[in-house]
Write a protein that holds these residues in place. Sequence first.
Motif, PDB file in Angstrom:
ATOM      1  N   ALA A 191      32.774 -22.060 -23.928  1.00  0.00           N
ATOM      2  CA  ALA A 191      32.530 -22.994 -25.034  1.00  0.00           C
ATOM      3  C   ALA A 191      31.396 -22.541 -25.940  1.00  0.00           C
ATOM      4  N   GLU A 192      30.327 -22.041 -25.325  1.00  0.00           N
ATOM      5  CA  GLU A 192      29.135 -21.698 -26.106  1.00  0.00           C
ATOM      6  C   GLU A 192      29.337 -20.507 -27.045  1.00  0.00           C
ATOM      7  N   ARG A 193      30.430 -19.747 -26.835  1.00  0.00           N
ATOM      8  CA  ARG A 193      30.689 -18.596 -27.708  1.00  0.00           C
ATOM      9  C   ARG A 193      31.266 -19.028 -29.063  1.00  0.00           C
ATOM     10  N   GLY A 194      31.786 -20.249 -29.135  1.00  0.00           N
ATOM     11  CA  GLY A 194      32.233 -20.793 -30.413  1.00  0.00           C
ATOM     12  C   GLY A 194      33.554 -20.265 -30.933  1.00  0.00           C
ATOM     13  N   PHE A 195      34.379 -19.673 -30.051  1.00  0.00           N
ATOM     14  CA  PHE A 195      35.661 -19.115 -30.493  1.00  0.00           C
ATOM     15  C   PHE A 195      36.779 -20.157 -30.569  1.00  0.00           C
ATOM     16  N   SER A 196      36.654 -21.234 -29.797  1.00  0.00           N
ATOM     17  CA  SER A 196      37.781 -22.142 -29.607  1.00  0.00           C
ATOM     18  C   SER A 196      37.573 -23.483 -30.295  1.00  0.00           C
ATOM     19  N   ILE A 197      38.650 -24.008 -30.873  1.00  0.00           N
ATOM     20  CA  ILE A 197      38.614 -25.331 -31.496  1.00  0.00           C
ATOM     21  C   ILE A 197      38.617 -26.446 -30.448  1.00  0.00           C
ATOM     22  N   ARG A 198      38.795 -26.077 -29.157  1.00  0.00           N
ATOM     23  CA  ARG A 198      38.867 -27.099 -28.095  1.00  0.00           C
ATOM     24  C   ARG A 198      37.512 -27.671 -27.732  1.00  0.00           C
ATOM     25  N   PHE A 199      36.442 -26.948 -28.063  1.00  0.00           N
ATOM     26  CA  PHE A 199      35.104 -27.346 -27.634  1.00  0.00           C
ATOM     27  C   PHE A 199      34.224 -27.619 -28.842  1.00  0.00           C
ATOM     28  N   ASP A 200      33.056 -28.241 -28.563  1.00  0.00           N
ATOM     29  CA  ASP A 200      32.022 -28.286 -29.592  1.00  0.00           C
ATOM     30  C   ASP A 200      30.878 -27.391 -29.151  1.00  0.00           C
ATOM     31  N   ALA A 201      30.433 -26.567 -30.045  1.00  0.00           N
ATOM     32  CA  ALA A 201      29.329 -25.641 -29.781  1.00  0.00           C
ATOM     33  C   ALA A 201      28.847 -25.134 -31.129  1.00  0.00           C
ATOM     34  N   GLU A 202      27.767 -24.372 -31.116  1.00  0.00           N
ATOM     35  CA  GLU A 202      27.305 -23.774 -32.360  1.00  0.00           C
ATOM     36  C   GLU A 202      28.334 -22.759 -32.846  1.00  0.00           C
ATOM     37  N   LYS A 244      34.574 -29.190 -38.563  1.00  0.00           N
ATOM     38  CA  LYS A 244      35.785 -30.028 -38.556  1.00  0.00           C
ATOM     39  C   LYS A 244      35.592 -31.266 -39.440  1.00  0.00           C
ATOM     40  N   ASN A 245      34.415 -31.909 -39.298  1.00  0.00           N
ATOM     41  CA  ASN A 245      34.139 -33.116 -40.084  1.00  0.00           C
ATOM     42  C   ASN A 245      34.050 -32.806 -41.572  1.00  0.00           C
ATOM     43  N   ALA A 246      33.500 -31.638 -41.898  1.00  0.00           N
ATOM     44  CA  ALA A 246      33.330 -31.266 -43.304  1.00  0.00           C
ATOM     45  C   ALA A 246      34.663 -31.039 -44.006  1.00  0.00           C
ATOM     46  N   ILE A 247      35.651 -30.521 -43.268  1.00  0.00           N
ATOM     47  CA  ILE A 247      36.921 -30.124 -43.908  1.00  0.00           C
ATOM     48  C   ILE A 247      38.077 -31.055 -43.560  1.00  0.00           C
ATOM     49  N   ALA A 306      29.912 -29.640 -48.913  1.00  0.00           N
ATOM     50  CA  ALA A 306      29.434 -30.311 -47.690  1.00  0.00           C
ATOM     51  C   ALA A 306      28.080 -29.783 -47.246  1.00  0.00           C
ATOM     52  N   ARG A 307      27.854 -28.478 -47.374  1.00  0.00           N
ATOM     53  CA  ARG A 307      26.609 -27.896 -46.871  1.00  0.00           C
ATOM     54  C   ARG A 307      25.410 -28.207 -47.764  1.00  0.00           C
ATOM     55  N   LEU A 308      25.663 -28.773 -48.955  1.00  0.00           N
ATOM     56  CA  LEU A 308      24.558 -29.203 -49.805  1.00  0.00           C
ATOM     57  C   LEU A 308      23.820 -30.376 -49.169  1.00  0.00           C
ATOM     58  N   ASN A 309      24.551 -31.189 -48.416  1.00  0.00           N
ATOM     59  CA  ASN A 309      23.963 -32.367 -47.767  1.00  0.00           C
ATOM     60  C   ASN A 309      23.216 -32.006 -46.490  1.00  0.00           C
ATOM     61  N   ALA A 310      23.835 -31.111 -45.694  1.00  0.00           N
ATOM     62  CA  ALA A 310      23.207 -30.673 -44.432  1.00  0.00           C
ATOM     63  C   ALA A 310      23.898 -29.392 -43.988  1.00  0.00           C
ATOM     64  N   PRO A 311      23.169 -28.488 -43.317  1.00  0.00           N
ATOM     65  CA  PRO A 311      23.807 -27.261 -42.818  1.00  0.00           C
ATOM     66  C   PRO A 311      24.971 -27.574 -41.878  1.00  0.00           C
ATOM     67  N   ILE A 312      25.998 -26.720 -41.922  1.00  0.00           N
ATOM     68  CA  ILE A 312      27.150 -26.849 -41.014  1.00  0.00           C
ATOM     69  C   ILE A 312      26.858 -25.940 -39.822  1.00  0.00           C
ATOM     70  N   VAL A 313      26.443 -26.529 -38.709  1.00  0.00           N
ATOM     71  CA  VAL A 313      25.903 -25.769 -37.582  1.00  0.00           C
ATOM     72  C   VAL A 313      26.905 -25.625 -36.436  1.00  0.00           C
ATOM     73  N   THR A 314      27.642 -26.698 -36.166  1.00  0.00           N
ATOM     74  CA  THR A 314      28.514 -26.724 -34.996  1.00  0.00           C
ATOM     75  C   THR A 314      29.986 -26.777 -35.395  1.00  0.00           C
ATOM     76  N   ILE A 315      30.847 -26.594 -34.398  1.00  0.00           N
ATOM     77  CA  ILE A 315      32.292 -26.706 -34.608  1.00  0.00           C
ATOM     78  C   ILE A 315      32.639 -28.105 -35.104  1.00  0.00           C
TER      79      ILE A 315
END
Length: 300
Positions: free
Chosen positions: A107-118, A179-182, A166-175
């Motif tokens: 999960a922590e590698r951030g490759f998969s849409i199944r998890f939340d991670a950076e 998802k929420n931004a788009i 979206a990133r003007l409001n806050a950085p897009i840090v996590t998965i």
Amino acid sequence: MSEYHVPVMLAECIEGLNIKKDGTYVDVTFGGGGHSREIMKHLGPDGQLLAFDQDADAQQNIIDDDRFVFIDQNFRYLKNFCRLHGAIPVDGILADLGVSSYQFDQAERGFSIRFDAELDMRMNQLGDLTAKDVVNNYTGAELHRIFGIYGEIQNAKSLAETIVTARLNAPIVTIADLKNAIINRIPKGKENKYLAQVFQALRIEVNQELEALKEFLVQAADVLAVGGRLVVMSYHSLEDRLVKNFIAKGKFSGEVEKDLYGNNNRPLDAVSRGAITASADEISNNNRARSAKLRIAVKK
């Protein structure tokens, strides 16, 4: 190894390599070592196997055998390291492209849409560029390019504009942030496919996958012995197109060049007619095999 990654079309890959007992072989995508272990079974005491992997996690699977050499590098440096180890020419090269099951499942590698991670997606964990950097720092035009070309996304321009806003409001840090931004750009009923395309585009950019593949293919043709085999398995059309074109034409676009006598000037001949695909039984047991395409070529 079996928990790390189940190799796809293992028997077909080994058959494609046409292994000689005293030959020198290269597995440029070592991963869980499944393909490498099978290659080793076919080598005699004078055979040799070099294995490349840029992911430090793959080193937990290193094979303890004097005939085995592990190289912790991206396969785009194939020629340099084969030369360094006195292993040119080689009799066969195997590449199993893309992300391993293990990498997807961490999960922590951030490759998969199944998890939340950076948002990470680095295959080489020491690399400088992450998916978070791409999403937050690339211009709208750059994002449009990678989503359109690498993700083959229909609404790539509006997707890019949405991220920039979206990133003007806050950085897009996590998965989850991404998802929420788009969310308003994702077609209803096609959420998983669309997100997979977005993630594929970011991953290819972060790891320079297509550039690395091109460099590898050109070098593979150089380091192979005459009669040596190149066996490449890809999982999406962008990779497969590059492999197919290079085998057919010796280049990645345009028509095949001819020498002074009118002969096709390309280093490889296809062994298989078209791409080999996995059997229905294998696909039912290993979902990753569903999109796999295997191409085999021989050095002229």
